[in-house]
Each structure stands twice: as structure tokens, then as C-alpha cells.
Design an enzyme around this catalytic site. Structure first.
Site, PDB file in Angstrom:
ATOM      1  N   ASP A 143       0.826  -1.207   0.000  1.00 13.12           N
ATOM      2  CA  ASP A 143       0.000   0.000   0.000  1.00 13.12           C
ATOM      3  C   ASP A 143       0.858   1.254   0.000  1.00 13.12           C
ATOM      4  O   ASP A 143       2.029   1.199  -0.390  1.00 13.12           O
ATOM      5  CB  ASP A 143      -0.964  -0.044   1.205  1.00 13.12           C
ATOM      6  CG  ASP A 143      -2.311   0.572   0.878  1.00 13.12           C
ATOM      7  OD1 ASP A 143      -2.335   1.768   0.527  1.00 13.12           O
ATOM      8  OD2 ASP A 143      -3.336  -0.123   0.967  1.00 13.12           O
ATOM      9  N   HIS A 148      -4.218   6.318   2.449  1.00 14.88           N
ATOM     10  CA  HIS A 148      -4.821   5.053   2.005  1.00 14.88           C
ATOM     11  C   HIS A 148      -4.286   3.839   2.782  1.00 14.88           C
ATOM     12  O   HIS A 148      -5.058   3.006   3.276  1.00 14.88           O
ATOM     13  CB  HIS A 148      -4.533   4.909   0.508  1.00 14.88           C
ATOM     14  CG  HIS A 148      -5.213   3.782  -0.179  1.00 14.88           C
ATOM     15  ND1 HIS A 148      -4.705   2.499  -0.188  1.00 14.88           N
ATOM     16  CD2 HIS A 148      -6.356   3.735  -0.911  1.00 14.88           C
ATOM     17  CE1 HIS A 148      -5.516   1.724  -0.896  1.00 14.88           C
ATOM     18  NE2 HIS A 148      -6.526   2.453  -1.348  1.00 14.88           N
ATOM     19  N   SER A 169     -10.953  -0.807  -2.329  1.00 14.48           N
ATOM     20  CA  SER A 169      -9.784  -0.753  -1.433  1.00 14.48           C
ATOM     21  C   SER A 169     -10.182  -0.968   0.018  1.00 14.48           C
ATOM     22  O   SER A 169      -9.415  -1.514   0.802  1.00 14.48           O
ATOM     23  CB  SER A 169      -9.124   0.633  -1.496  1.00 14.48           C
ATOM     24  OG  SER A 169      -8.210   0.712  -2.544  1.00 14.48           O
TER      25      SER A 169
END
Ligand SMILES: *[C@@H]1O[C@H](CO)[C@@H](O)[C@H](O)[C@H]1NC(C)=O
Ligand SMILES: *[C@@H]1O[C@H](CO)[C@@H](O)[C@H](O)[C@H]1NC(C)=O
Ligand SMILES: *[C@@H]1O[C@H](CO)[C@@H](O)[C@H](O)[C@H]1NC(C)=O
Ligand SMILES: *[C@@H]1O[C@H](CO)[C@@H](O)[C@H](O)[C@H]1NC(C)=O
Ligand SMILES: CC(=O)N[C@H]1CO[C@H](CO)[C@@H](O)[C@@H]1O
Length: 605
Positions: free
Chosen positions: A156, A225, A564
Site C-alpha cells: 500500500d 490510504h 480498497s
């Protein structure tokens, strides 16, 4: 090697050449994939053999050591190197080389691509919280419980180690089998890892993309994220979590007792294939049990499995006992948009949960309130006293296209006519983004906006200080009827409220990529669906987006939507299954999750 043969049988010749950009003097990075690590080959021997192989194709004067930028030697064999097209073609013909392909750039699966395209600078991530009820199999929250240690790795954008989701209070020593490291980098050192966040690596993008690339010099997340996905998969229970008061409650990861290892392969610009492969290679060697991968190629890129870094990396990870969970992509609702669809991957679609962020439209007269949804942090009077106008009626006289005006496209409205009013706008896929439209309306002096869109209504977009709500076309009919009947229509937009036990739920999110796979028509994909709309989880507290009025500090949690967000829910479930059944293979874990999920999924609202 059995695994290597399987891959070769499944796959026709590589299409990588077609995808390769025209290489000039060797500035293009190519990935050279050589299948499984040969038996009895030590990492050192393998590295030497890679360099020898490259040197056989290099033009005079170029040294192998200076063109090879990355080597894969644990989970599988291969390397990434700066090559000319001719050199790449020569390598493709060498024995032992499975494929040679140009290093692709993949993207995080947070928001829809046009949101990225239209407003790189504005983060418009939508909103909400996880609820235990709709999570697949919540794990024991108590880290001291007797469940064996599992380690969840994530490929990530990095991690924010100070987040309370990664506090190690109550965790025992790091499992002895762990072989990973905590790499030091910008604003990150070994003290940032602990007994919860046990590993962190990053891959220097400037090696691959040239020194102009910013970021990538640290496992520290500067996007948000990776912090969000990690805390969703394995974050501790954190009481009092909310997004500026919305979705308040206890935030908790799917497997709160698992350890976390971050492999930072992405920056704001994307995720290079060569770094993704390095992440898989290291994660396998480090000893993770489950890998959560919330990123992928565009559905139109369609590499075959021998030139898709995620298919290659996951293939060898699964062969070595690591369950790999990937997001399906955010390119729905069109068919054949699913990515990460190799049969050995657990591919996850996104659904809504039974929570909604409601912001209603109150009309003048005796009309009842019209249900809408969105997140705003601004103040309008509770009584309907603001003039209400349809975008088409506010058309700038020089504009001929009434349709564009009814969609409130920038430049089509007369600011004199929207001044002080709430503007009703249609919104379709492919329009200028709603956040940009809202910005335009706000600058034109409007006091609020109502967007009409059936599909996107479920994802609560954040508008901060401008009062906006989104309604379905059925709800909009009542508004149109009122505008037509009243001589001076007025309305107001109510503050956002969190509504729970919202029905119907779960519904497959409109953005969630649909099957069948363009590459594997005979394998049904995605495999399972999990919550991916308006998910509350940890975020970086330095987000550049502006703060709501009256707030002094950025929220440590954020409501975000995308496949996600669904992927780490399933990674957490997989870690829980693994914790209770340590001998189960990735296939058994995947099967257990697919065959015990419930079928009460709504396909539409
Ligand atoms: C890591 O960084 C912190 C803060 O800059 C510092 O206090 C600490 O001593 C550093 N630890 C190591 C092991 O370098
Ligand atoms: C990344 O690579 C570049 C070029 O090779 C180098 O100058 C830089 O110091 C590296 N950064 C880190 C953090 O290792
Ligand atoms: C609203 O409803 C009340 C009672 O039903 C009625 O007396 C009143 O005339 C209505 N007002 C308007 C503006 O329609
Ligand atoms: C939106 O579209 C509908 C149906 O096409 C139309 O009736 C309406 O006038 C349009 N404009 C607004 C602002 O709703
Ligand atoms: C999320 C939220 O509640 N936002 C705000 C929306 O606007 C009203 C009116 O100002 C505020 O009270 C809410 O806090």
C-alpha cells in the site's frame, strides 16, 4: 517446477511487447520474470545469475550492475532493469525467461478514476464507519486472547505508525518466525515499529522512475490510504472514533489481534509494477500469513498473467502458503471491469452497509422533507427560506445547451440567477465531478446545491463547508413538482445526521467492478463482497484537505469508499480463519470464506 509449469500452461505467449513504450537508449524499466526460485538456488547465486544473464544482452560499455534496479529472489526469480527495446527482446528469447514486460503503473482502489483525474488536488473521498454486524467474522478484540499470532501484510501507500490503531499495548513478543525488518526512512525509524506494527519496508521509487519522483523515501504514509486499509484489516479497537462527530463509535479492524507489516509500494502518483513485485517477494520471505492488496491495473490494460505483477506475485505467495486478498477495482457498474482476477486470488467487491449519512431537503409549503445524503459542515437555517431554482432555469442566456445547464456544468449558469439560492442539478456519470460543480456554485454565490443521481447517492461525498445533498430521481420528482406548483419556491438543506439500520443493505456499490474477467472468462469473479462504502478508519492527521469551519485539527479517522476498503475487511477475516486453523492452505481459507458468506446481497437500491 510444478508451479512454473502450471503458469506456463495457463498462459499464451506474453503480450508485454505490445504494452512496452518505445524504449530509446535504455530508459524504460522492464521486468524480467523467470518463474519460481530454482531448487537449491541461494539468493546470492540467483542474483549473480540474473546479472550474468543481463550482461549477455547489453550493448558494449553498459554494465549489468548499473542497469538492474531491483532483484526478486525469495518468492520467485526475476529482476527489473533499465533496458532498450532490443535488449528486452533479446532477453525474452533466453531460456528460463518466462516474460519480459515494461514496468506498468497501477493505482490505489480508493475512488473513481475521474475523481483522480479531475481533482488531483482535492480529496473527495466519501464517507462512514464499520459496524461489527456487517463485518465478515469479527475477530477477538483482546490481543491477549489465546488465538495464535497471525501476520497481515499490506502492499500500500505506507502507514502512520502513531495512529492508536497500531498501539501495541497488550501484545506479546513479536512471533519468532518473523524475518521482516523496520526500514528507516524520512521521518521514520525503527522505534516506529512495535509489537503490533512489526514490519515496514519501502521501495525507493527514484531508483525506477528517476530522481524527480517525490515521496517513496519512507514507510510513512503521506496519502492516507495505507493507514486506512491497515487499520481496517487489523487495527486495535479505538473508542471515540469519528469523522468530526459523524459515524461516532469504536473503530476496530477485522482481526484486531493480528500483527501488521506494511510494504510501501505506492505513492500519490501510483504503484510501479517493479515495486509491487518487490513487496510480494519480501512479504513471502518475511513470513506474512495474509497479504491485503488494495490496488490494481486499469480494467482496460488487461495484461495476461505472465505480465501482471499482481498475478505473478500472488501466484508465488499462494504457492508458499500466503493467502492473497485483492480489491476488484472501482470501474463498475459496467460488466467485465474486474481486475486482480487470477484464480488463486481472493477477489473482493464492495457493498454498502446499513448506515447512511442523511441530509434532507425541506421544501416550503406543506411538502414533506425529501431524503438526501451527503456530508456537509455548514450552516443553513432550519426553516425553508432559501429560494430554490432548477439549473435549467438559471441558464446563462448566451449558453445554448439547456441540458448542460440542468447539470450545472461550470460556465453554463448565470451567477445573477443562482445568487443566494439553492440550485437543483442533475448529475450523470461522466459529468464534471460533483465537488468541482459545488465549488463553482459556491463561488457564484449559491447557498447550497442538490444533486440528482440514483447510483452515486449511496456514497456520501464530503463537501465540507458548502451545504450539498444528493437525492435519487424519485425524490427529485417531488422537488420538481413543488417548484412547478409554487410561485416562489423555497427550501433548506438539513445538517448531516448518521442513520443506522438503513435498508436495503448491503447493496453492491455502483462503483464496484463487475465480472466476468476479461482474462479468465471461465472463472467467476469477484469472489466475495464486503463493506466498502463510507468506511471509517484511521487516516493521516496531516491531510492537506481543508478543515470544516470551527475545527482546529484534522480528524485522525476518515470516511472513505472503494473496493480498497472492502479488501482489508476480507483480509482480516482470512487472518481470523488462519488464526483458528493454522494448518489451512490459502485455498481452504478462501473456500471457507466463500462458502460461509451469506447471500442476502441486494444488487440495487
Ligand atoms: C527515532 O526518531 C525519534 C524521533 O525523531 C527519536 O526520538 C528516536 O531516538 C529515534 N530512534 C532511533 C532508534 O533512531
Ligand atoms: C533513492 O534513490 C536515489 C537514487 O538512486 C538516491 O539518491 C536516494 O538517496 C535514495 N533514497 C533513499 C531514501 O534511499
Ligand atoms: C398546510 O396544511 C394545513 C393543514 O392541512 C392547511 O390548513 C394549510 O392551508 C396548508 N398550507 C399551505 C400553504 O398549503
Ligand atoms: C434533469 O433531468 C430530468 C429528466 O431528464 C429533467 O426533467 C429535469 O428537468 C432535469 N433537470 C434537473 C435540474 O433536474
Ligand atoms: C457532519 C455534520 O453534521 N455537518 C454539519 C452540517 O451542517 C450543520 C449545520 O451547520 C452542522 O450542524 C453539522 O455539524
Amino acid at each position: 517446477m510444478a508451479t512454473w509449469l502450471l503458469l506456463c500452461c495457463l498462459i499464451a505467449s506474453s503480450l508485454a511487447a505490445a504494452a512496452a513504450a518505445a524504449g530509446d537508449g535504455g530508459n524504460q524499466v522492464y521486468i524480467v520474470y523467470m518463474g519460481a526460485v530454482p531448487q537449491r538456488a541461494s539468493p546470492n547465486l540467483l542474483q549473480e545469475s540474473h546479472l550474468r544473464l543481463v550482461s549477455t544482452v547489453l550493448k558494449r560499455g553498459r554494465r549489468a550492475g548499473s542497469v538492474v534496479v531491483r532483484q526478486y529472489k525469495h518468492g520467485f526469480s526475476g529482476f527489473a532493469a533499465r533496458l532498450s527495446e532490443v535488449e528486452a527482446a533479446a532477453l525474452r528469447r533466453k531460456p528460463g525467461v518466462v516474460s519480459v514486460f515494461a514496468d506498468p503503473v497501477y493505482h490505489l482502489h480508493t475512488t473513481r478514476s475521474w475523481d483522480f483525474l479531475q481533482q488531483a488536488a482535492v480529496k473527495i473521498d466519501a464517507a462512514a464507519r464499520r459496524r461489527g454486524a456487517h463485518k465478515p467474522a469479527a475477530a477477538a478484540a483482546d490481543p491477549s486472547s489465546s488465538s495464535p499470532d497471525t501476520i497481515i501484510g499490506l502492499l500500500d501507500s505506507g502507514i502512520w505508525p502513531e495512529s492508536p490503531s497500531f498501539n501495541d499495548a497488550g501484545f506479546g513478543p513479536v512471533p519468532g518466525r518473523w524475518k521482516g525488518v523496520c526500514m528507516a526512512g524520512d521521518d521514520f525509524n525503527s522505534s516506529n515499529c512495535n509489537r503490533k506494527l512489526i514490519g515496514a519496508r519501502y521501495y525507493n521509487e527514484s531508483d525506477v522512475r528517476g530522481p524527480s519522483q517525490s515521496g517513496g523515501g519512507s514507510p510513512r504514509d503521506d496519502v492516507g490510504h495505507g493507514t486506512h486499509t491497515s487499520s481496517t484489516a487489523a487495527g486495535n479497537a479505538v473508542a471515540g472514533a469519528s469523522y468530526y462527530g459523524l459515524a461516532a463509535g469504536t473503530a476496530k479492524g477485522g482481526s484486531a489481534s493480528s500483527r501488521v507489516a506494511m510494504y510501501r509500494v505506492c505513492s500519490e502518483e501510483g504503484c510501479s509494477g517493479s515495486a509491487i513485485l518487490a513487496g510480494f517477494d519480501d512479504a513471502v520471505a518475511d513470513g506474512v500469513d495474509v497479504l491485503s492488496v488494495s490496488l490494481g491495473a486499469s480494467p482496460y490494460f488487461r495484461p495476461d498473467f505472465t505480465s501482471d505483477p499482481i498475478a505473478i506475485g500472488s501466484f508465488h505467495a499462494v504457492a508458499k502458503g500466503v493467502t492473497v486478498v485483492c480489491s476488484a477495482g472501482n470501474s463498475g457498474p459496467a460488466a467485465a471491469t474486474v481486475v486482480n482476477a487470477a484464480p488463486w486470488i481472493l477477489t473482493v467487491a464492495a457493498t454498502t452497509i446499513d448506515r447512511d449519512f442523511e441530509s434532507d431537503v425541506v421544501l416550503g409549503g406543506n411538502s414533506s422533507a425529501v431524503r438526501g445524503g451527503a456530508i456537509n459542515f455548514s450552516n443553513l437555517d432550519k426553516s425553508p427560506k432559501y429560494p430554490l431554482i432548477d439549473g435549467a432555469a438559471a441558464k446563462e442566456s448566451s449558453v445554448s445547451d439547456a441540458e448542460s445547464a440542468s447539470h450545472c456544468e461550470p460556465g453554463t449558469l448565470d451567477s445573477g440567477k443562482v445568487q443566494g439560492k439553492i440550485v437543483l442539478c442533475n448529475h450523470s456519470e461522466g459529468d464534471t465531478s460533483k465537488v468541482v460543480k459545488a465549488d463553482e456554485l459556491q463561488s457564484a454565490g449559491a447557498v447550497g446545491a442538490i444533486f440528482v443521481n440514483d447510483a452515486e447517492r449511496s456514497v456520501a461525498t464530503t463537501y465540507l463547508d458548502f451545504p450539498v445533498t444528493e437525492v435519487t430521481s424519485a425524490a427529485a420528482a417531488a422537488i420538481h413538482k413543488y417548484i412547478a406548483s409554487a410561485s416562489q419556491p423555497v427550501a433548506t438543506i438539513t445538517p448531516t445526521a448518521t442513520v443506522t439500520e438503513y435498508k436495503p443493505a448491503p447493496v453492491v456499490a455502483y462503483f464496484s467492478s463487475r465480472g466476468p474477467s476479461a482474462q479468465t472468462g471461465n472463472v467467476l469473479k469477484p469472489d466475495v463482497a464486503a463493506p466498502g462504502v463510507n468506511i471509517l478508519a484511521s487516516w493521516i492527521p496531516t491531510s492537506s484537505s481543508s478543515l470544516p469551519a470551527g475545527q482546529k485539527a484534522a480528524s485522525q479517522f476518515k470516511l472513505v469508499s472503494g473496493t480498497s476498503m472492502a479488501c482489508p475487511h476480507v483480509a482480516g477475516a482470512a487472518a481470523t480463519v488462519k488464526a483458528w486453523n493454522p494448518t489451512w492452505s490459502p485455498a481452504a481459507i478462501r473456500s471457507a470464506i466463500m462458502t460461509t458468506g451469506n447471500n442476502n446481497l441486494h444488487l440495487r437500491t
